[in-house]
Design an enzyme around this catalytic site. Structure first.
Site, short mmCIF file in Angstrom:
data_model
loop_
_atom_site.label_atom_id
_atom_site.label_comp_id
_atom_site.label_asym_id
_atom_site.label_seq_id
_atom_site.Cartn_x
_atom_site.Cartn_y
_atom_site.Cartn_z
N SER A 1 0.80 -1.23 0.00
CA SER A 1 0.00 0.00 0.00
C SER A 1 0.83 1.27 0.00
O SER A 1 0.28 2.36 -0.22
CB SER A 1 -0.95 0.00 1.20
OG SER A 1 -1.92 -1.01 1.05
N CYS B 1 -8.01 1.49 1.49
CA CYS B 1 -9.00 0.67 0.77
C CYS B 1 -8.41 0.19 -0.56
O CYS B 1 -8.01 1.01 -1.40
CB CYS B 1 -10.26 1.48 0.52
SG CYS B 1 -11.46 0.64 -0.53
N HIS C 1 -15.29 -1.13 2.85
CA HIS C 1 -15.19 0.18 3.49
C HIS C 1 -16.38 1.09 3.20
O HIS C 1 -16.42 2.24 3.66
CB HIS C 1 -13.92 0.91 3.02
CG HIS C 1 -12.65 0.28 3.51
ND1 HIS C 1 -12.00 -0.72 2.81
CD2 HIS C 1 -11.92 0.50 4.63
CE1 HIS C 1 -10.89 -1.07 3.46
NE2 HIS C 1 -10.82 -0.35 4.57
#
Length: 647
Positions: free
Chosen positions: A327, A383, A370
């Site tokens: 991420s 997300c 989410h």
């Protein structure tokens, strides 16, 4: 019968003629000898005098002192310590074995070194000195020197040996020197005669190898008189060599030591970078090793322990370690979409925990999803579905272009060996290397730093510095050479929309400081040091549909080498960035739990120049933090340190 007078006269004439011929030949031969002697003694005298002098006098090289290396504050990182040794000249002793036993009775001898010396003696002429013992203490050296008259053929010697006073702290950046090997000679472009000297050492790894040309110096020489056998009789003259250049590195020894201690026994790495200059103020690969063991040849048992360690202490994870960035790559995808005008900060994408892509299901890390996600929330809560969606709009080519602009997929020119370029894939790369066409699933995987994407901690630090400043920051490790400041080669503005960068930075701020931020537990409480960042967790195994159906295994329930990598990148202070940081903990589990706390502690140490005050931490963590900091095996801080001490 009597000979007549006429016969006698003829015979006499013949004898006289023969005598004249022989006499003439003798005179001619004597003339030739005289001429040759004149030529040798008069006409060619200078030439033969020169040849005789060259046979009588030899010129031998003197190794120069290697250049010293310092940290940014003047702390010595690599120097040349006096080295006390004992050599043996085989022809000067009647019994080599007996002499060695006499020496063994005085001082301890290393068996491996002794065996090397015995092999070397068999290869060399009897009058050539061979080192029997090296690295002696002053006491041991003194014992040998006092007993030298009773030890025929043994000679105590004083020389220089490369030494790394801070040991393991700089093993992967400074590196080490070692003996010249045949392979080194074959790989050398220059034919410096110094490389042919017995026991001469060159840089083998790290900055020692990369800066070899300026650290080595220039050879000196000495003129010695030798006899017909080549044995040294006396020294006639000496010209000292030119010492290698002194190099000041950009790293801070105190911070480097703290980072090494804070990473502990983890298989991990951390890079701290000055965002204005590009200086690497700390760059650590853990676990480390003592480079001093390599200088004169590491023992096989010690090398086996390092080689067989599954945490790979010999591997430079800073610049060679390649990991899926997870991420921490999402800022790349986000900026690519923003610059292409394909999303706005307000646009919301629905995350239900999964997105169908090309007949397959791409899952979000949060199984329940989410809900509606906008730009800020996509980073704050990390997300995945949001990035799957926007990546299919922007495409891999624009994502790859943005990644390169931010410093990923680039072998940065820093003074370490074996710098990896990582991998930022695109359609051409896959076809050339895999023989397959690019598919939409590849883009989706790349959008969250998985799939083919690989990056090093150094590259992630560069990316973060560029996000913090908007400029093409270039990393550097050398601050000055012989006192001459080295140029800072930072490039111009990256040409990105400042508003887009600001949106990304604000979202990174909320990752650390927002109520639902994934790194909230690692926030900094002092207002002037608030920071921004991004956590990352990269998978090292495939999760099967069956595992998803019954519930994904927790990292804690898996063997160490099957757990996810934990990553974190960040910069501070948020309002006036000074440092960027990247931390990768191999198989650490989650970025928020394993990497972010380490990064926060290192960042505070860098900002304060020493242990920070406890009020920089959340109140519920202060007692635990204090206990942890006090337990760290830190070296006593140097004079450049400031801030809170253990006292």
């Amino acid at each position: 019968m009597k000979r007549n007078i006429k016969d006698s006269e003829d015979s006499l004439r013949r004898i006289t003629r023969r005598a004249a011929i022989v006499g003439g030949l003798k005179l001619a031969f004597i003339g030739l000898l005289a001429g040759r002697m004149r030529q040798l003694q008069v006409e060619d005298a200078d030439q033969y005098r020169l040849l005789a002098e060259e046979n009588r006098i030899n010129v031998r090289l003197l190794a120069p002192a290697r250049g010293l290396m310092f940290d940014r504050n003047g702390t010595l990182l690599a120097d040349n310590a006096q080295n006390y040794s004992v050599t043996i000249v085989r022809e000067d002793t009647d019994d080599v074995e007996a002499t060695i036993e006499q020496l063994r009775a005085l001082i301890p001898l290393d068996e491996a070194q002794l065996q090397r010396a015995l092999r070397e003696m068999r290869r060399r002429s009897p009058f050539v000195p061979v080192t029997l013992a090296d690295g002696l203490t002053w006491k041991e050296f003194s014992i040998v020197a006092v007993n030298a008259p009773a030890l025929p053929g043994l000679y105590p010697e004083v020389g220089l040996l490369r030494r790394y006073p801070l040991g393991a702290d700089f093993a992967h950046t400074i590196g080490y020197v070692g003996r010249v090997t045949e392979r080194d000679l074959a790989n050398q472009e220059d034919r410096d005669p110094l490389l042919q000297m017995p026991q001469f050492k060159i840089g083998k790894f790290g900055a020692e190898a990369k800066l070899e040309d300026i650290l080595r110096g220039k050879a000196g020489s000495r003129r010695i008189e030798v006899n017909a056998l080549g044995r040294v009789m006396r020294e006639l003259g000496r010209e000292e060599g030119q010492r290698g250049a002194s190099v000041q590195m950009t790293m801070d020894a105190n911070l480097q030591n703290y980072v090494q201690a804070r990473l502990g026994d983890e298989s991990a790495s951390a890079v701290v970078m000055d965002v204005e200059t590009g200086d690497l103020v700390a760059a650590v690969s853990s676990p480390s090793y003592d480079p001093n063991k390599f200088v004169d040849g590491i023992s096989q048992s010690d090398f086996d322990l390092l080689r067989d360690n599954d945490h790979r202490p010999l591997h430079n994870k800073i610049a060679q370690g390649l990991y899926p960035p997870g991420s921490t790559f999402k800022m790349v995808t986000l900026l690519a979409a923003l610059e292409a005008g394909l999303i706005t900060p307000e646009e919301r994408i629905q995350c239900n925990g999964v997105l169908r892509v090309g007949g397959r299901r791409a899952h979000c890390w949060k199984r329940a999803g989410h809900g509606p996600v906008d730009l800020k929330k996509s980073l704050v809560e990390s997300c995945d579905v949001y990035y799957y969606d926007i990546s299919m709009r922007v495409g891999i080519e624009k994502i790859a272009e943005m990644a390169h602009k931010l410093g990923l997929g680039v072998a940065h020119d820093v003074d370490m060996t074996s710098i990896s370029s990582g991998l930022i894939p695109n359609k051409d790369w896959k076809f050339a290397n895999r023989g397959e066409e690019w598919v939409i699933g590849d883009t989706v995987n790349a959008s969250i730093g998985q799939g083919f994407v690989l990056s090093s901690p150094l590259q992630l630090a560069v990316m973060t510095a560029r996000l913090a400043t908007g400029r093409t920051i270039m990393p550097r490790m050398v601050k000055s050479v012989d006192g001459v400041e080295q140029p800072i080669e930072n490039g111009p503005d990256m040409g990105l929309n400042p508003l887009h960068l600001q949106w990304v930075r604000e979202a990174m701020y909320d990752v650390n400081n927002g109520r639902r931020g994934t790194a909230r537990a690692s926030r900094i409480m002092t207002e002037e040091h608030k920071w921004a960042g991004k956590t990352g967790t990269s998978q090292v195994r495939n999760i099967t549909p069956a595992e998803r159906a019954r519930g994904v295994f927790r990292n804690a329930d898996l063997p160490w080498n099957r757990r996810d990598h934990a990553l974190y990148v960040g910069f501070a202070p948020f309002d006036a960035p000074k440092y960027a940081i990247s931390v990768v903990v191999e198989h650490g589990g989650g970025g928020s739990s394993a990497a972010a706390p380490v990064a926060r502690d290192i960042m505070l140490q860098a900002l304060h120049g020493g242990l920070p005050p406890l009020d920089a931490y959340p109140s519920d963590q202060r007692r635990e933090i204090e206990e942890m900091q006090n337990a760290l095996p830190l070296r006593p801080p140097g004079p450049s340190s400031s801030g809170r001490t253990r006292a």
